[in-house]
Write a protein that holds these residues in place. Structure first.
Motif, PDB file in Angstrom:
ATOM      1  N   SER A 145       0.829  -1.213   0.000  1.00  0.00           N
ATOM      2  CA  SER A 145       0.000   0.000   0.000  1.00  0.00           C
ATOM      3  C   SER A 145       0.857   1.254   0.000  1.00  0.00           C
ATOM      4  O   SER A 145       0.586   2.206  -0.743  1.00  0.00           O
ATOM      5  N   PHE A 146       1.906   1.289   0.822  1.00  0.00           N
ATOM      6  CA  PHE A 146       2.769   2.472   0.856  1.00  0.00           C
ATOM      7  C   PHE A 146       3.611   2.591  -0.411  1.00  0.00           C
ATOM      8  O   PHE A 146       3.863   3.687  -0.898  1.00  0.00           O
ATOM      9  N   ALA A 175       1.537   3.885  -3.296  1.00  0.00           N
ATOM     10  CA  ALA A 175       1.156   5.271  -3.027  1.00  0.00           C
ATOM     11  C   ALA A 175       2.337   6.215  -3.259  1.00  0.00           C
ATOM     12  O   ALA A 175       2.179   7.297  -3.835  1.00  0.00           O
ATOM     13  N   ILE A 176       3.525   5.804  -2.828  1.00  0.00           N
ATOM     14  CA  ILE A 176       4.710   6.651  -2.987  1.00  0.00           C
ATOM     15  C   ILE A 176       5.143   6.717  -4.447  1.00  0.00           C
ATOM     16  O   ILE A 176       5.444   7.795  -4.970  1.00  0.00           O
ATOM     17  N   ARG A 179      -3.955   7.113  -4.928  1.00  0.00           N
ATOM     18  CA  ARG A 179      -2.748   7.192  -4.094  1.00  0.00           C
ATOM     19  C   ARG A 179      -3.103   7.537  -2.653  1.00  0.00           C
ATOM     20  O   ARG A 179      -2.590   6.934  -1.702  1.00  0.00           O
ATOM     21  N   LEU A 180      -3.997   8.517  -2.478  1.00  0.00           N
ATOM     22  CA  LEU A 180      -4.430   8.890  -1.123  1.00  0.00           C
ATOM     23  C   LEU A 180      -5.165   7.736  -0.454  1.00  0.00           C
ATOM     24  O   LEU A 180      -4.976   7.476   0.743  1.00  0.00           O
ATOM     25  N   SER A 202      -4.701   4.614  -1.049  1.00  0.00           N
ATOM     26  CA  SER A 202      -3.704   3.596  -0.716  1.00  0.00           C
ATOM     27  C   SER A 202      -2.983   3.936   0.586  1.00  0.00           C
ATOM     28  O   SER A 202      -2.722   3.056   1.422  1.00  0.00           O
ATOM     29  N   PHE A 203      -2.638   5.229   0.772  1.00  0.00           N
ATOM     30  CA  PHE A 203      -2.035   5.664   2.037  1.00  0.00           C
ATOM     31  C   PHE A 203      -2.982   5.378   3.202  1.00  0.00           C
ATOM     32  O   PHE A 203      -2.576   4.847   4.245  1.00  0.00           O
TER      33      PHE A 203
END
Length: 651
Positions: A572-573, A576-577, A590-591, A593-594
């Motif tokens: 997940s990180f 997202a990154i 992305r948000l 996923s964070f």
């Protein structure tokens, strides 16, 4: 006058003879350590001062006071180094013959000659630390010496009654609680032979074989050379004992390969630094830290190895995931590789045996010293099993010399860390630091972990990883224990966090070493390495808040659940990154996923389950768009695909 001395034939001959003496002493030290490992004839009371004396002499001779041979004072500095080496021999003699059974020194203090020897030892040790490790190590050791003597002048909780110079020297030098404590004992008895084993791997060609094998196996895949670098560093980094050394040795091969297939210099250097740092947490050897951890926690070494396997694999899974996502974003292809994996493997398969041997023996709970000795004998023996890997006697001596030189900063760092440990024990600073951490954290374990991470980062700017771990474990370990964390978990977390200085800006030592090889911007490289090393921070948190450390009290179901939770958290990180999965991720994805990652981490079955469901939904939606748009991995090339790509981004 100095110029005349510098240019004289006698002075040049003297400098050459000094270097030859250093070479002979280095080879002799390796032979001595092998003999001691096989016989265990010398007790620690004699082994530790003899080892440190030998190491000090080598440090003074191999690392001159002035490194510039053209400097007018260079020859004068070599005369100084020779004098200091003789002084180190006298100091070693005085400590070895010191009668610890006679209690006169406890009642009346040290005799003047013993006091002088102790003072000179501390000064020479700090100077050797400056030459081999860096000025920061010397300053830290000096600061703790000053604190021991002038503690009554410090404010608040740092204040103590202070100790005389004689009492400080007596405690630091003439007991097993300071310089000659457990840290130096491990370095002298075990770590040195493992470092020698690593040097022999290099001179026999075994190290290059593992890199070639990884490249043959992964080179043809997307971002293959980078993945090969990660796998090779996992195998070799554990043995080298230093992320910086591993970066310097394997990076000269892997970084150019990564640049060749399309990775930017900063990315290639960051990948190598992150992979080499991971080598320090990879069983079975884990640099030097695992042996010291076993000593600190009284946990059998093989138990520590079993506990460390799953977290280490997860770290390299994290690094490989970032490498793969970066390759997809850049639309990199695998490199045409004519090397056949099996052909490469069978050509030098005999080099596998020493690694298998030491792994099996360590897990069977044999003495680490004997295991390292068996590894050294095995690597030299198997080198003669195939004609193309034969080594000459000169090459063997070169490996013995190389091993001794590689061990210098480790032994000196452990001895200097002993000053810190001795100060903590003599002044009670450890208890005060524990109370300070507990008070500042207000009983919150997560805040205490943040403080420990900051301490690890700050100390890591000037101390080698092993020394930083020793200092933090002594000072902060009790604080974490008082908050309910088990002793082994606290030490494992501290050990992992101690690696962070290699890849964390502003002073990321392994990353800067890789940047020099890649000719990349150091700070940008450090940021790239930090991103690729996220596992150093995520996984220790999971060690604390889940059953990721498998012990005899851990339920197998909980352990598997912790691994699954950690994998989901890493994914997940990472996406997202990077902003990429099967295709580019939009801002909302992305948000989300964070947010899913945070939910997965939060303790509580249902909250974590919701986070995992959200993550699966994001992955499924992104895969659907990648298939629907039929966009090849990487940036689209046509005008129509650009519009489709933008539309996908909005999702």
């Amino acid at each position: 006058m100095f110029t005349t001395i510098h240019n004289s034939k006698f002075s040049r001959l003297f400098a050459e003879r000094l270097l030859q003496t250093a070479l002979i002493l280095a080879i002799s030290l390796s032979i001595f350590q092998l003999w001691q490992g096989a016989s265990s004839w010398l007790p620690s009371t004699y082994l530790r001062p003899i080892h440190l004396t030998w190491v000090l002499v080598l440090a003074l001779l191999f690392k001159p006071l002035l490194s510039d041979t053209n400097h007018p004072l260079f020859t004068v500095s070599r005369y100084t180094d020779a004098f200091l080496s003789i002084l180190a021999l006298w100091i070693g003699y005085k400590i070895v013959v010191f009668d610890y059974n006679q209690i006169d020194h406890m009642l009346n203090g040290l005799q003047p000659d013993n006091l002088l020897a102790g003072i000179c030892l501390i000064v020479l040790l700090l100077e050797a630390a400056r030459r081999t490790v860096g000025l920061a190590m010397t300053l830290i050791g000096s600061a703790f010496i000053i604190y021991t003597i002038f503690g009554s002048y410090f404010p608040g909780v740092l204040e103590h009654k202070g100790f005389s110079l004689e009492r400080m020297v007596r405690f630091q030098v003439y007991t097993a609680s300071g310089i000659f404590g457990p840290a130096l004992g491990i370095a002298a008895s075990t770590v040195f032979i493992f470092v020698l084993f690593g040097a022999l791997l290099e001179i026999t060609g075994a190290g290059k074989f593992f890199i070639d094998l990884a490249y043959a196996g992964f080179g043809k895949y997307r971002g293959g050379p980078a993945k090969a670098a990660v796998v090779a560093s996992a195998a070799l980094g554990s043995i080298s004992g230093s992320a910086i050394a591993n970066t310097a040795t394997s990076g000269v091969i892997t970084i150019p390969m990564m640049k060749k297939v399309g990775y930017r210099p900063e990315q290639a250097a960051g990948i190598e630094a992150a992979a080499s740092t991971g080598g320090q947490i990879m069983p079975p050897i884990m640099g030097a830290g695992a042996f010291i951890m076993a000593k600190f926690t009284n946990v059998p070494y093989n138990d520590i190895v079993w506990m460390a396997i799953a977290p280490a694999i997860l770290y390299f899974f994290s690094t490989l995931l970032y490498v793969h996502l970066m390759a997809c974003k850049l639309n990199l292809k695998g490199e045409i590789n004519k090397s056949n994996t099996w052909k490469t493997f069978f050509k030098n398969v005999h080099f596998i045996f020493p690694l298998v041997l030491i792994t099996v023996l360590l897990l069977m709970n044999y003495s680490p010293t004997l295991v390292a000795l068996a590894g050294c004998i095995a690597i030299v023996t198997v080198a003669f099993m195939r004609r193309h890997t034969w080594i000459s006697f000169t090459k063997l001596l070169e490996g013995m010399k190389k091993g001794a030189v590689m061990a210098l900063p480790i032994s000196i760092a452990c001895a200097t860390a002993g000053i810190v440990v001795g100060t903590i024990g003599q002044t009670g600073l450890g208890l005060q630091f524990t109370e300070l951490v507990i008070s500042f954290a207000n009983g919150q374990l997560w805040l205490a972990l943040v403080l420990v991470a900051l301490c690890a980062l700050i100390l890591g700017l000037g101390l080698p990883v092993t020394a930083a771990y020793i200092v933090i474990a002594i000072m902060a370990g009790p604080a974490l224990g008082s908050m309910g964390l088990s002793l082994i978990a606290a030490n494992m977390v501290i050990f992992w966090l101690s690696q962070s200085s290699n890849v964390t800006p502003p002073i990321a030592l392994a990353a800067f070493t890789a940047a020099g090889i890649a000719n990349s911007r150091p700070m940008t490289t450090a940021i790239s390495a930090f991103k690729l090393s996220q596992g150093l921070f995520i996984i220790p948190l999971m060690m604390v808040y889940s059953d990721l450390l498998y012990t005899d009290k851990t339920n197998l179901t909980d352990f598997i659940s912790a691994i699954s939770q950690t994998v989901a958290l890493i994914i997940s990180f990472a996406i997202a990154i990077e902003g990429y999965c099967f295709t580019k991720l939009g801002r909302i994805s992305r948000l989300s996923s964070f947010a899913a990652g945070i939910a997965i981490f939060v303790s509580g079955y249902y909250v974590s389950l919701i986070g995992i469901i959200v993550l699966i939904a994001i992955l499924g939606n992104n895969y659907y768009h990648s298939r629907k748009l039929r966009i090849p991995t990487g940036q689209p090339s046509t005008h129509r695909e650009q519009h489709l790509y933008i539309d996908a981004d909005k999702n």
